[in-house]
Every structure is written in structure tokens, then in C-alpha cells.
Enzyme design. Structure first.
Site, PDB file in Angstrom:
ATOM      1  N   CYS A 155      44.026 -36.296  -5.297  1.00 17.73           N
ATOM      2  CA  CYS A 155      43.035 -37.352  -5.076  1.00 17.73           C
ATOM      3  C   CYS A 155      42.496 -37.912  -6.403  1.00 17.73           C
ATOM      4  O   CYS A 155      43.218 -38.580  -7.115  1.00 17.73           O
ATOM      5  CB  CYS A 155      41.912 -36.848  -4.170  1.00 17.73           C
ATOM      6  N   HIS A 164      45.195 -35.193   0.677  1.00 20.86           N
ATOM      7  CA  HIS A 164      44.692 -33.821   0.570  1.00 20.86           C
ATOM      8  C   HIS A 164      45.620 -32.845   1.282  1.00 20.86           C
ATOM      9  O   HIS A 164      45.552 -32.698   2.503  1.00 20.86           O
ATOM     10  CB  HIS A 164      43.285 -33.728   1.181  1.00 20.86           C
ATOM     11  N   GLU A 179      45.396 -29.692   1.278  1.00 26.98           N
ATOM     12  CA  GLU A 179      44.605 -28.592   1.844  1.00 26.98           C
ATOM     13  C   GLU A 179      43.917 -29.004   3.133  1.00 26.98           C
ATOM     14  O   GLU A 179      43.334 -28.163   3.839  1.00 26.98           O
ATOM     15  CB  GLU A 179      43.575 -28.106   0.822  1.00 26.98           C
TER      16      GLU A 179
END
Length: 368
Positions: free
Chosen positions: A246, A331, A333
Site C-alpha cells: 500500500c 493488502h 493480509e
């Protein structure tokens, strides 16, 4: 208690206040995720922003101790269609209203969130204020138009001191530009010996920690407002493998000679399709960013584009042609969102182990 949301273009929404009753001002953005409001409100990347959720019912599974992405939320306010007073979930501990009162975060419910979404999509993000209905809207609009949004969001949310998260595996220095806990959690799951450092940590200080790899975290705001990070990346590039997420992706691009630009209304949600240009595979990703790397600026760099957004064609991934370094705009995660690309953390460790030359071939065997 009645409250109002006032936008800098003069638009006024009347609704019901919840959480803190203090006034707040920030950039109004929207997130399209259907679940995950606890992770959203605690994501440091929302520092300085008032977040509007397009999903109409919020708070129905309450707030629990496990789903936070930071200890202290940085969001300036919350806008929802309907907020639940009586959540129903076995993990629920308090309501979102009670949590917002504890953290002094104002919220407003009962407004037409579809109309607000259309306004932002048409005109771009706008400054807004959540305040008491007794405030004169004309005065609020005048203040909004004169107000300047903060540019030091990363400084506000980054850790003040370095700290370890010990493991027996590869040593990863995680540079905290506004890190979600999900990134640290994924590294810990893989046994990494993680050292989290502040955003302004120098290249020399990082290299003294003898890292096997460097992780550049997500974070809020314009990447050009973080010159310390750009300078650091320039100095460690080629010396240690790098993985950026990001804001870390944008800072990496700037350090390599590319350029970034503000998007009209950004990508914020849990359902953004991204194409891997090397395999043709489509993944559904979680995203939260208002800036993007300009594609034309890649031409005179040693970067290659690895991933692209299907909705608007913006750059979603980069890899350095000479050094072991890659980044993604989304992202992996998740937290909240799909875990389609979670295997990128494994690819990072493969890159650390085998270097840049063999990583492309080896990573084809890593499921993402």
C-alpha cells in the site's frame, strides 16, 4: 441526539449522532466492505478521515477484543445508514456506540449513504464535518473551505520507538508507516524475527539490525509527505530484499524514480479484482488508498508492472528488474477481506532465501 454532516460543497445531511458528541472535521471517504467495520475503524491508514460505510447495517456483531488492527483508532468519524443498538454475536463485548464513546470518536447514522456515495464518486473526496444540529451550516461550510487537511498523518500513527516481535526465522525489519497488525501477524505466523521501527528510521539504523528482509507497511496520506521513507528506501535498495504494501508500494515507486498522483475517490473495500500480469490469474483483494502510481512514470525506471486493477487499470503491483524487491498496492493480509493473495508473504521469504534471479520460477509453485 440529532447531528448533521456538512460537506464543503454545502451539502447537508441530518441524522442521529452516536459515539462521542464532539465536533469533528476530516476528508470524507467511503468503504464498500460488507463486513469488517472493526478492522476498518482501527486501520491507521484512515488517519484524518471520516469513513462512510456503504453497507447499510453496522454494529450487528458488536466489538470484540481480537479484531483490532491498531490499539488506538485514528479515524476522525464514522457515517452509517443504520447502527445496531443490540449486537448479536458470541464474541461481542460492547456496542460500537459504547466503543466510540470510549475513544471519543463521533458518528452519525440515519442519513442517505447512497446519495453521499454518489456525490463522492461524482466530485471526488470532500472535506466534511460531523457536528451538532445547532451549528450554523453556513459557518461550518466557510470553515471547511478555509481548513487545510493534515499532512503529517504518518508521524501521528507510526510507532515512536522500535520494538521486537521475536521469532526463530528470518529477521524482518518492518518499517511502520501506519502498520496494520495483520501484517505483523502474518510474519509471526511464518516464524519471522520481526523488529518494528518508526517511519523516520534511517537506512544505516536499519542495516545495523542485520535484517534478512525489509517490509514497508501500509499507512495514511500522500506518499510525497514522507521524504524520510523515500530516502531510506533509496539507500537500502539492492542491499536487502524489500516487500512493500500500500503506502509502502507508493514510497518504493517514488524512491525508484516513478511518480504518484491523488485518485478521485480512491479504492476502499474488500472486493477489488486484481490481475496478475504474469499468470493471468484474478484475485479479489482488500484495498484502502487514495493515491496511485502513475503508469507513464514507470517507463524511465527499472521497475516492471506485475499487477493491474480490473476496475480502472491502475497499477497494483511492481517488481524491480535488478534487485530483489516487489510491492503491491492491495493488502495481502486482508483484515478485513479475502485472503486470496496471502501467499505473497511466502513469496517474500522465498525471495530472501533464493534472491531475485530464481524467485519468479520458484514462486510459481507458491499458492496465492
Amino acid at each position: 441526539m440529532k447531528a448533521q454532516l456538512v460537506l464543503e460543497d454545502g451539502t447537508i445531511f441530518i441524522g442521529d449522532g452516536f459515539g462521542s458528541h464532539m465536533d469533528t472535521m476530516g476528508e470524507v471517504v467511503f468503504n464498500t466492505g460488507m463486513t469488517g467495520y472493526q478492522e476498518i475503524l482501527s486501520d491507521p491508514s484512515y488517519c484524518g478521515q471520516i469513513v462512510m460505510l456503504t453497507y447499510p447495517l453496522i454494529g450487528n456483531y458488536g466489538i470484540n477484543r481480537d479484531d483490532f488492527e491498531s490499539i488506538n483508532p485514528a479515524v476522525k468519524g464514522f457515517i452509517v445508514k443504520e447502527v445496531t443498538d443490540f449486537p448479536s454475536n458470541w464474541r461481542s463485548e460492547i456496542t460500537i456506540d459504547e466503543y466510540f464513546k470510549m475513544k471519543k470518536i463521533p458518528g452519525i447514522s440515519g442519513i442517505d449513504t447512497r446519495k453521499l456515495t454518489r456525490i463522492i464518486r461524482q466530485y471526488g473526496t470532500l472535506k466534511g464535518t460531523i457536528c451538532s444540529i445547532e451549528n450554523d451550516p453556513r459557518e461550518v461550510v466557510s470553515k471547511l473551505r478555509q481548513a487545510k487537511l493534515p499532512i503529517d498523518q504518518v508521524r501521528r500513527v507510526s510507532t515512536k520507538n522500535a520494538y521486537p516481535s521475536p521469532g526463530r526465522g528470518k529477521r524482518i525489519v518492518l518499517v511502520d508507516f501506519g502498520m496494520k497488525h495483520g501484517i505483523l501477524r502474518e510474519l509471526n505466523k511464518r516464524g519471522c524475527d520481526v523488529i518494528v521501527v518508526p517511519y523516520h528510521t534511517t537506512a544505516d539504523e536499519i542495516l545495523q539490525l542485520r535484517p534478512d528482509g525489509i517490509m514497508l507497511s501500509n499507512g495514511p496520506g500522500d506518499p510525497k509527505n514522507v521524504p524520510e521513507g523515500i530516502h531510506m528506501i533509496k539507500e537500502v535498495l539492492g542491499k536487502v530484499p524489500i516487500f512493500g504494501i500500500c503506502l509502502g508500494h507508493q514510497l518504493f515507486a517514488l524512491a525508484c524514480g516513478a511518480n504518484t498522483a491523488k485518485m478521485k475517490f480512491g479504492h476502499r473495500g474488500s472486493n477489488h479484482p486484481v490481475k496478475d500480469l504474469s499468470t493471468g490469474k484474478i484475485s479479489i483483494t482488500a484495498q484502502n488508498h487514495g493515491f496511485t502510481v502513475e503508469e507513464k512514470s514507470i517507463e524511465n525506471t527499472r521497475l516492471t508492472i506485475t499487477h493491474s486493477a480490473l476496475n480502472d487499470g491502475t497499477i497494483e503491483g511492481l517488481r524491480h528488474l535488478d534487485y530483489p524487491a516487489f510491492t503491491v498496492q492491495y493488502h495481502p493480509e486482508a483484515s478485513p477481506g479475502p485472503e486470496d493473495t496471502n501467499g505473497l508473504f511466502d513469496q517474500f521469504l522465498v525471495m530472501i532465501e533464493y534472491g531475485n534471479k530464481e524467485v519468479t520460477t520458484i514462486c510459481q509453485n507458491v499458492q496465492i
